[in-house]
Design a protein around this motif. Structure first.
Motif, PDB file in Angstrom:
ATOM      1  N   THR A   1       0.816  -1.225   0.000  1.00 44.71           N
ATOM      2  CA  THR A   1       0.000   0.000   0.000  1.00 44.71           C
ATOM      3  C   THR A   1       0.849   1.274   0.000  1.00 44.71           C
ATOM      4  OG1 THR A   1      -0.148  -0.215   2.411  1.00 44.71           O
ATOM      5  CG2 THR A   1      -1.961  -1.104   1.131  1.00 44.71           C
TER       6      THR A   1
ATOM      7  N   TRP B   1       1.221   5.637   0.804  1.00 50.72           N
ATOM      8  CA  TRP B   1       1.117   6.432   2.027  1.00 50.72           C
ATOM      9  C   TRP B   1      -0.047   7.411   1.979  1.00 50.72           C
ATOM     10  CZ3 TRP B   1       1.294  11.141  -0.064  1.00 50.72           C
ATOM     11  CH2 TRP B   1       1.953  11.257  -1.290  1.00 50.72           C
TER      12      TRP B   1
ATOM     13  N   LYS C   1       2.255  -5.101   3.597  1.00 49.29           N
ATOM     14  CA  LYS C   1       3.473  -4.289   3.606  1.00 49.29           C
ATOM     15  C   LYS C   1       3.057  -2.840   3.354  1.00 49.29           C
ATOM     16  CE  LYS C   1       6.171  -2.254   0.939  1.00 49.29           C
ATOM     17  NZ  LYS C   1       6.524  -1.040   1.657  1.00 49.29           N
TER      18      LYS C   1
ATOM     19  N   THR D   1      -1.467  -0.884  -4.566  1.00 49.52           N
ATOM     20  CA  THR D   1      -1.811   0.471  -4.985  1.00 49.52           C
ATOM     21  C   THR D   1      -0.523   1.265  -4.956  1.00 49.52           C
ATOM     22  OG1 THR D   1      -4.063   0.319  -4.166  1.00 49.52           O
ATOM     23  CG2 THR D   1      -3.175   2.520  -4.450  1.00 49.52           C
ATOM     24  N   GLY D   2      -0.219   1.902  -6.068  1.00 48.66           N
ATOM     25  CA  GLY D   2       1.028   2.655  -6.153  1.00 48.66           C
ATOM     26  C   GLY D   2       1.162   3.294  -7.519  1.00 48.66           C
ATOM     27  N   SER D   3       2.390   3.601  -7.879  1.00 51.72           N
ATOM     28  CA  SER D   3       2.611   4.299  -9.153  1.00 51.72           C
ATOM     29  C   SER D   3       2.591   3.314 -10.319  1.00 51.72           C
ATOM     30  CB  SER D   3       3.952   5.013  -9.103  1.00 51.72           C
ATOM     31  OG  SER D   3       4.969   4.047  -8.971  1.00 51.72           O
TER      32      SER D   3
ATOM     33  N   THR E   1       5.816   1.195 -10.463  1.00 47.81           N
ATOM     34  CA  THR E   1       5.836   0.073  -9.513  1.00 47.81           C
ATOM     35  C   THR E   1       4.908  -1.039 -10.012  1.00 47.81           C
ATOM     36  OG1 THR E   1       6.253   1.604  -7.702  1.00 47.81           O
ATOM     37  CG2 THR E   1       5.462  -0.570  -7.090  1.00 47.81           C
TER      38      THR E   1
ATOM     39  N   GLU F   1       6.639  -3.133 -12.621  1.00 42.75           N
ATOM     40  CA  GLU F   1       7.666  -4.004 -12.009  1.00 42.75           C
ATOM     41  C   GLU F   1       7.028  -5.193 -11.304  1.00 42.75           C
ATOM     42  OE1 GLU F   1      10.670  -2.434  -9.303  1.00 42.75           O
ATOM     43  OE2 GLU F   1      10.647  -0.575 -10.469  1.00 42.75           O
TER      44      GLU F   1
ATOM     45  N   LEU G   1      -3.288   2.086  -9.973  1.00 45.43           N
ATOM     46  CA  LEU G   1      -2.113   2.922 -10.209  1.00 45.43           C
ATOM     47  C   LEU G   1      -2.488   4.396 -10.364  1.00 45.43           C
ATOM     48  CD1 LEU G   1      -0.428   0.309 -12.561  1.00 45.43           C
ATOM     49  CD2 LEU G   1      -0.241   0.502 -10.077  1.00 45.43           C
ATOM     50  N   GLY G   2      -1.706   5.108 -11.136  1.00 47.78           N
ATOM     51  CA  GLY G   2      -1.807   6.570 -11.147  1.00 47.78           C
ATOM     52  C   GLY G   2      -2.991   7.125 -11.914  1.00 47.78           C
TER      53      GLY G   2
ATOM     54  N   CYS H   1      -4.809   9.850  -5.967  1.00 48.83           N
ATOM     55  CA  CYS H   1      -4.756   9.296  -7.321  1.00 48.83           C
ATOM     56  C   CYS H   1      -5.874   9.890  -8.159  1.00 48.83           C
ATOM     57  CB  CYS H   1      -4.881   7.786  -7.256  1.00 48.83           C
ATOM     58  SG  CYS H   1      -6.261   7.256  -6.265  1.00 48.83           S
TER      59      CYS H   1
ATOM     60  N   GLU I   1       1.751  12.491 -14.064  1.00 49.14           N
ATOM     61  CA  GLU I   1       1.210  12.632 -12.707  1.00 49.14           C
ATOM     62  C   GLU I   1       2.211  13.414 -11.846  1.00 49.14           C
ATOM     63  OE1 GLU I   1       0.864   9.058 -10.261  1.00 49.14           O
ATOM     64  OE2 GLU I   1      -1.167   9.675  -9.738  1.00 49.14           O
TER      65      GLU I   1
ATOM     66  N   PHE J   1     -14.176   0.852  -7.526  1.00 52.63           N
ATOM     67  CA  PHE J   1     -13.221   1.955  -7.579  1.00 52.63           C
ATOM     68  C   PHE J   1     -11.986   1.481  -8.340  1.00 52.63           C
ATOM     69  CE2 PHE J   1      -9.534   4.280  -6.271  1.00 52.63           C
ATOM     70  CZ  PHE J   1      -9.972   5.591  -6.193  1.00 52.63           C
TER      71      PHE J   1
HETATM   72  P1  NAD Z   1       4.887   3.713  -4.949  1.00 52.39           P
HETATM   73  O1  NAD Z   1       4.592   2.997  -6.208  1.00 52.39           O
HETATM   74  O2  NAD Z   1       6.208   4.363  -4.817  1.00 52.39           O
HETATM   75  O3  NAD Z   1       4.763   2.724  -3.695  1.00 52.39           O
HETATM   76  C1  NAD Z   1       3.572   1.992  -3.424  1.00 52.39           C
HETATM   77  C2  NAD Z   1       3.945   0.776  -2.571  1.00 52.39           C
HETATM   78  O4  NAD Z   1       4.689  -0.150  -3.382  1.00 52.39           O
HETATM   79  C3  NAD Z   1       4.850   1.102  -1.371  1.00 52.39           C
HETATM   80  O5  NAD Z   1       4.473   0.311  -0.271  1.00 52.39           O
HETATM   81  C4  NAD Z   1       6.228   0.711  -1.888  1.00 52.39           C
HETATM   82  O6  NAD Z   1       7.137   0.402  -0.859  1.00 52.39           O
HETATM   83  C5  NAD Z   1       5.898  -0.508  -2.726  1.00 52.39           C
HETATM   84  N1  NAD Z   1       6.889  -0.848  -3.755  1.00 52.39           N
HETATM   85  C6  NAD Z   1       7.699  -0.012  -4.444  1.00 52.39           C
HETATM   86  N2  NAD Z   1       8.461  -0.713  -5.317  1.00 52.39           N
HETATM   87  C7  NAD Z   1       8.117  -2.007  -5.181  1.00 52.39           C
HETATM   88  C8  NAD Z   1       8.543  -3.219  -5.814  1.00 52.39           C
HETATM   89  N3  NAD Z   1       9.476  -3.220  -6.748  1.00 52.39           N
HETATM   90  N4  NAD Z   1       7.958  -4.369  -5.446  1.00 52.39           N
HETATM   91  C9  NAD Z   1       6.990  -4.390  -4.501  1.00 52.39           C
HETATM   92  N5  NAD Z   1       6.560  -3.280  -3.861  1.00 52.39           N
HETATM   93  C10 NAD Z   1       7.107  -2.100  -4.193  1.00 52.39           C
HETATM   94  O7  NAD Z   1       3.698   4.750  -4.739  1.00 52.39           O
HETATM   95  P2  NAD Z   1       3.509   5.843  -3.606  1.00 52.39           P
HETATM   96  O8  NAD Z   1       4.446   6.977  -3.869  1.00 52.39           O
HETATM   97  O9  NAD Z   1       3.516   5.215  -2.267  1.00 52.39           O
HETATM   98  O10 NAD Z   1       2.004   6.321  -3.901  1.00 52.39           O
HETATM   99  C11 NAD Z   1       1.676   7.228  -4.889  1.00 52.39           C
HETATM  100  C12 NAD Z   1       1.189   6.541  -6.141  1.00 52.39           C
HETATM  101  O11 NAD Z   1       0.089   5.705  -5.827  1.00 52.39           O
HETATM  102  C13 NAD Z   1       0.659   7.525  -7.171  1.00 52.39           C
HETATM  103  O12 NAD Z   1       1.056   7.122  -8.455  1.00 52.39           O
HETATM  104  C14 NAD Z   1      -0.849   7.414  -7.024  1.00 52.39           C
HETATM  105  O13 NAD Z   1      -1.611   7.783  -8.147  1.00 52.39           O
HETATM  106  C15 NAD Z   1      -0.997   5.971  -6.712  1.00 52.39           C
HETATM  107  N6  NAD Z   1      -2.274   5.728  -6.064  1.00 52.39           N
HETATM  108  C16 NAD Z   1      -3.245   5.090  -6.773  1.00 52.39           C
HETATM  109  C17 NAD Z   1      -4.486   4.859  -6.204  1.00 52.39           C
HETATM  110  C18 NAD Z   1      -5.572   4.124  -6.953  1.00 52.39           C
HETATM  111  O14 NAD Z   1      -6.479   3.620  -6.299  1.00 52.39           O
HETATM  112  N7  NAD Z   1      -5.521   4.039  -8.274  1.00 52.39           N
HETATM  113  C19 NAD Z   1      -4.737   5.300  -4.894  1.00 52.39           C
HETATM  114  C20 NAD Z   1      -3.720   5.962  -4.204  1.00 52.39           C
HETATM  115  C21 NAD Z   1      -2.491   6.167  -4.795  1.00 52.39           C
END
Ligand code: NAD
Length: 499
Positions: A152, A154, A178, A230-232, A235, A238, A254-255, A287, A388, A455
């Protein structure tokens, strides 16, 4: 401020609190004033392996607990979360930085999804169907999958873990969480409350640490059957690649690069309110944030001047102060990234109508505060209109008509949220049909999802799954089709029966 007594926290594995096997730690600090929030285990592969083993073994019992009973534990959790809402809200204003009202909303999301999914314990509907044959019964049921790895970000430190863990649990899976390294204490508190509510040992585990170490091991571990991230976008790609060798179920949120369209017949004042909230709420770190505004040329100037004036009235400050409108951004890297986009926008020929700088007056210098920024005269192909930024910045784009507005709104790689302000019902319905996004708002900004609807987004925002609502159940269950023949003889299905 660094407190003299910094509290240390641990991983929760198999019902026990423990340090990382390596004994290493990292600190969580407040983005508002640098205060140390706590010290957390910097875990590695060993810790993940232990947690997965605990989750795998707990799965054998948890999957057999009747779903309504699992739901009852979740109802209890919802009540515990309600009791703790004020404390979690306050903690969130310190650890993550969002303002009080939004932090309360983040916790409320968790309460809402927990009540909603707890009720699912008495539904989890499958289908019963007629059979092609006499004396034969057909049905399909949802079955849990096994160990779920939840990774997840932050920006919604309680809501997003809840959106992943609660549906996973009601369906009968076990979880290893995690959380993001910027908000470990909120995740930790959430898991503690889950244990207090009666979720058995091993059913939920938390392992703190980095994405490249803890996250990656979780993604590659052969006994983790589902990864929900949920992340970029980067990520997500990858993770998808790393999970491929084990053919895991991978759910990605994602983003986004969401736009508000304001048509010539819109209520401009209402649109300004919606844009302000969507672009600068959570300091633009959602996001679903409105990082583009697509305005019809007939209202562009009026909208621009009202929006700039309103943005300049927003008060920056720590989230815990009652009169703060915009809190800090999450960390140093974030503020540098946001400012680099101001430079990029300027170089590309956009006008900085307001903001465009780090705010450093008084106590703001202790944290990571960026002034709400509005780019004017933006061409839809500029990087500030395509990428983004994830900060308090939005780009104004002028269009001539409805078709161009839709084209510009869709002209990005992401497809999360979208919005149109119009009083013309025909335009509203065409937008609902034609906007390429998982979410469309009419006469509201780009944020404001409710937990009982799906969502998520189209195109590069994800890989076809959805969080929340009934759709979330598809991520955390597999279908089993069951045929019961009570004819007492071998009956062949139509495909096998000779003519
Ligand atoms: P991030 O991708 O940097 O990190 C997200 C999570 O992934 C963290 O816990 C991180 O430690 C983990 N991570 C990073 N690299 C990894 C890998 N190689 N393998 C496994 N885990 C890994 O994102 P962030 O900066 O924490 O959050 C912001 C991003 O999240 C923005 O792009 C935003 O748009 C997106 N987001 C999307 C939604 C949605 O529902 N679509 C909601 C909230 C945030």
């Amino acid at each position: 401020m660094v407190t003299t007594e910094t509290k240390s926290f641990q991983n929760y594995i198999g019902g026990e609190w423990m340090d990382a096997a390596s004994g290493e730690t990292f600190e969580s600090t407040s983005p508002a004033d640098g205060e140390t929030i706590g010290v957390f285990p910097k875990s590695g592969a060993d810790d993940v392996d232990r947690a997965v083993e605990a989750a795998k073994s707990a799965f054998e019992e948890w999957r057999l607990v009747p779903a309504p009973k699992r739901g009852e534990i979740l109802f209890q959790l919802a009540r515990v979360l309600e009791r703790e809402k004020a404390a979690l809200t306050d903690l969130m204003t310190h650890e993550m930085g969002k303002v009080k009202a939004e932090a309360g909303g983040d916790v409320q999301e968790a309460i809402d999804i927990t009540y909603y999914m707890a009720g699912e314990g008495r539904r989890l509907y499958g289908q019963t169907t007629p059979s092609e044959l006499r004396d034969k019964w057909n049905m399909s049921v949802r079955q849990p999958i096994g160990v779920v790895g939840a990774i997840t970000p932050w920006n919604f430190p309680i809501a997003i873990p809840s959106w992943k863990m609660i549906p996973a649990l009601v369906c009968g899976n076990t979880v290893v969480l995690k959380p993001a390294r910027d908000t470990p204490l909120l995740a930790e508190r959430f898991v503690e409350l889950m244990a207090e509510a009666g979720i058995p040992a091993g059913v939920v585990n938390i392992v703190h640490g980095g994405g490249g170490s803890v996250g990656d091991r979780l993604v590659r571990h052969p006994d983790v059957r589902v990864i929900t991230l949920t992340g970029s976008r980067e990520t997500g790609v990858e993770v998808l690649k790393a999970a491929a060798d084990n053919l895991k179920h991978v759910h990605l949120e994602l983003g986004g690069k969401n736009a508000v369209i304001v048509m010539d017949d819109a209520d401009v004042d209402l649109a300004v309110e919606g844009i302000l909230w969507s672009a600068f709420g959570t300091s633009g770190q959602r996001c679903t944030a409105a990082s583009r505004v697509i305005a019809h040329e007939a209202v562009y100037d009026a909208l621009q001047s009202k929006l700039v004036a309103a943005a300049e009235r927003l008060r920056l400050g720590p989230g815990w102060e009652d009169d703060t409108d915009v809190g800090p951004v999450i960390n140093k890297a974030a503020i540098e990234k946001i400012h680099s986009y101001t430079e990029i926008g300027r170089d590309e020929g956009a006008r900085i109508l307001t903001g465009g700088e780090v705010a450093t007056e008084g106590d703001l210098a202790k944290g990571f505060f960026y002034r709400p920024t509005i780019f004017g005269d933006v061409d839809p192909q500029m990087r500030v209109a395509q990428e983004e930024i994830f900060g308090p910045a939005t780009a104004l784009i002028k269009v001539r008509d409805f078709d161009e507005a839709i084209r510009v709104s869709n002209g990005i790689k992401y497809g999360l949220s979208s919005s149109i302000f119009t009083r013309d019902v025909n335009k509203a319905f065409r937008a609902m049909r034609d906007l390429e996004a998982g979410i469309t708002y009419v006469n509201a900004g780009t944020i404001g999802a409710e937990v009982h609807l799906p969502f998520g987004g189209t195109k590069d925002t994800g890989n076809g799954h959805r969080e929340a609502g009934q759709a979330a159940l598809d991520v955390f269950t597999e279908w089993k089709s069951i045929y019961v023949d009570y004819s007492g003889r071998l009956q062949k299905a139509q495909i096998d029966a000779a003519e």
